[in-house]
Design an enzyme around this catalytic site. Structure first.
Site, PDB file in Angstrom:
ATOM      1  N   HIS A 315      30.201  42.213  41.933  1.00 46.86           N
ATOM      2  CA  HIS A 315      29.421  41.470  40.939  1.00 46.86           C
ATOM      3  C   HIS A 315      28.028  41.156  41.477  1.00 46.86           C
ATOM      4  O   HIS A 315      27.032  41.272  40.747  1.00 46.86           O
ATOM      5  CB  HIS A 315      30.148  40.181  40.565  1.00 46.86           C
ATOM      6  CG  HIS A 315      31.319  40.384  39.647  1.00 46.86           C
ATOM      7  ND1 HIS A 315      32.514  40.950  40.069  1.00 46.86           N
ATOM      8  CD2 HIS A 315      31.485  40.106  38.330  1.00 46.86           C
ATOM      9  CE1 HIS A 315      33.357  40.997  39.048  1.00 46.86           C
ATOM     10  NE2 HIS A 315      32.768  40.496  37.984  1.00 46.86           N
ATOM     11  N   HIS A 358      35.044  34.820  45.879  1.00 42.42           N
ATOM     12  CA  HIS A 358      34.620  35.604  47.033  1.00 42.42           C
ATOM     13  C   HIS A 358      34.254  34.661  48.167  1.00 42.42           C
ATOM     14  O   HIS A 358      33.811  33.530  47.935  1.00 42.42           O
ATOM     15  CB  HIS A 358      33.401  36.482  46.698  1.00 42.42           C
ATOM     16  CG  HIS A 358      33.743  37.789  46.069  1.00 42.42           C
ATOM     17  ND1 HIS A 358      34.218  38.867  46.792  1.00 42.42           N
ATOM     18  CD2 HIS A 358      33.675  38.197  44.774  1.00 42.42           C
ATOM     19  CE1 HIS A 358      34.420  39.885  45.970  1.00 42.42           C
ATOM     20  NE2 HIS A 358      34.102  39.505  44.738  1.00 42.42           N
ATOM     21  N   ASP A 362      30.992  37.738  51.793  1.00 40.08           N
ATOM     22  CA  ASP A 362      31.051  38.839  50.830  1.00 40.08           C
ATOM     23  C   ASP A 362      29.769  38.903  50.004  1.00 40.08           C
ATOM     24  O   ASP A 362      29.198  39.975  49.791  1.00 40.08           O
ATOM     25  CB  ASP A 362      32.233  38.670  49.881  1.00 40.08           C
ATOM     26  CG  ASP A 362      33.560  38.615  50.606  1.00 40.08           C
ATOM     27  OD1 ASP A 362      33.590  38.962  51.791  1.00 40.08           O
ATOM     28  OD2 ASP A 362      34.553  38.231  49.967  1.00 40.08           O
TER      29      ASP A 362
END
Length: 429
Positions: A315, A358, A362
């Protein structure tokens, strides 16, 4: 046998090499004719700036001047062929060569039409245009051109859209997304048991309470950025090049993501995630699950739930890449658009972390890799550095393939691609 100088436009590489040999420039035959495939028309278009700058980069001043004199004599004898090729004769003044209306497009902003953003320097002399004044202070040779997005002149002629390369890049990113979906299925089968491997310590996740609706907001930010980029892509004159670059960058980053999330399986970042290891049976079952992830773009808004694909955040990659494309391919004066784009990017990253979907590392690694790759790609493309770098062609073969015919920065020029409504075509171009 001496080559005739009255039919230069029909010369091959061999005749150009013979012409160079006859005039005492034999040491440059391999560079000009062997490496850079200089034929008759390109010889007529050659300038002193081309000799001095990359990719040729001649350093012996006497040779540069003598070769330039020989070129000017050749151009003077072939003025009719120069005009047929759309080139100006060597005797034209520098201001005329730079400011001629044929084949030149300027994109300037500001009420006074001041080209203060381009900051073009020609052998150290700045070229300025104010209030329609077409006088220029410049020399015949172009040493360096500096762009910051406000004022750009298209000196290299029409950019070839090369639609077939755009189709190849689309197939590439299509394949990578499918492969990523399949790797996500494999990774889900290897998710560590939460009872044995609890969430890892994370300063941000431990300090900020989870917001249940935050991840949906992060995806909403991505959707808005996507619509913004689609609108820019629709109106941009060089949309084929833009889309090709997006596909090549997106595909490359996600291919790297496949490797990182497959090699190392991290424990889930929060107790709220129901991510037990799940087996999808045979290869057909895995393919069906991968197709479901691919068709839903891996988004929770479309009902897709994935587990184990933590290192690094996909994302964040998409949101950041869309933001950079929006800000790169719009004029610097569009401050509102740039502000909205950056706000969506930063809030999207915050919402990903606030949702505890996350780890912080990350998101950080995803942002760093995406921005560096974007900047490296565009630096190489804008400076044409790969042309005289064998290392660049070896390490970035796909880049060299996609960008080999794009001469320098892509100008931000817009036009309405449809015939109707007429007022949009007259307003945008």
């Amino acid at each position: 046998m001496e080559v005739l100088e009255d039919s230069v436009s029909a010369w091959s590489y061999k005749q150009v090499a013979q012409w160079l040999q006859e005039r005492g420039f034999g040491e440059y035959v391999e560079l000009l004719c062997g490496q850079h495939r200089l034929d008759g028309p390109s010889l007529l278009a050659l300038t002193e700036a081309d000799l001095r700058g990359p990719p040729l980069g001649l350093t012996v001043l006497g040779d540069i001047k003598r070769l330039n004199i020989a070129l000017r004599r050749l151009q003077r004898r072939n003025q009719a062929q120069l005009e047929e090729l759309g080139l100006r004769p060597a005797d034209s003044s520098p201001a005329e060569q730079l400011l001629g209306t044929a084949g030149r497009e300027w994109s300037c902003d500001g009420a006074d039409r001041r080209c203060n953003g381009g900051d073009r320097f020609y052998n150290g002399t700045e070229l300025r245009l104010r209030n329609g004044d077409r006088s220029a202070l410049c020399s015949a040779s172009t040493a360096h051109t500096h762009y910051n997005g406000r004022c750009r002149q298209h000196l290299s002629g029409r950019l070839d859209p090369e639609v077939w390369k755009t189709i190849v890049s689309s197939i590439y990113v299509f394949f990578v997304f499918g492969f990523t979906s399949f790797v996500m299925v494999i990774v889900h089968e290897r998710v560590p048991d939460m009872r044995t491997y609890p969430p890892l310590p994370d300063i941000f996740l431990d300090s900020v309470p989870r917001i249940p609706w935050a991840f949906a907001m992060a995806e909403a930010c991505g959707v808005i950025l996507c619509y913004m980029f689609i609108l820019i892509l629709l109106l941009h004159r060089h949309r084929s090049i833009l889309f090709r670059r997006l596909c090549s960058l997106m595909g490359t980053v996600f291919l790297l993501r496949c490797c990182t999330m497959f090699v190392t399986s991290l424990s889930v970042p929060g107790q709220h995630l129901k991510c037990a290891s799940k087996t999808y049976g045979d290869i057909w079952g895995k393919m069906q699950r991968a197709l479901l992830i691919w068709s839903g773009f891996g988004m929770t808004l479309t009902g897709v739930q994935t587990c184990g694909d933590y290192m690094f955040s996909g994302h964040t990659v998409v949101i950041t890449l869309l933001n950079f494309f929006v800000t790169e391919y719009t004029p610097r004066s569009w401050n509102l658009i740039h502000t909205i784009s950056w706000v969506l990017n930063l809030f999207g990253i915050f919402f990903i972390l606030a949702a505890h979907e996350h780890y912080s590392i990350d998101v950080f690694i995803a942002f760093y890799i995406t921005t560096r790759l974007f900047l490296y790609y565009h630096t190489l493309a804008n400076t044409r550095a790969f042309q005289h770098s064998r290392r660049a062609r070896i390490w970035f073969p796909m880049f060299s393939f996609f960008e080999c015919n794009v001469n320098g920065p892509v100008p931000n020029q817009y036009h309405w691609p449809f015939s109707k409504p007429a007022f949009m075509k007259s307003m945008i171009g």
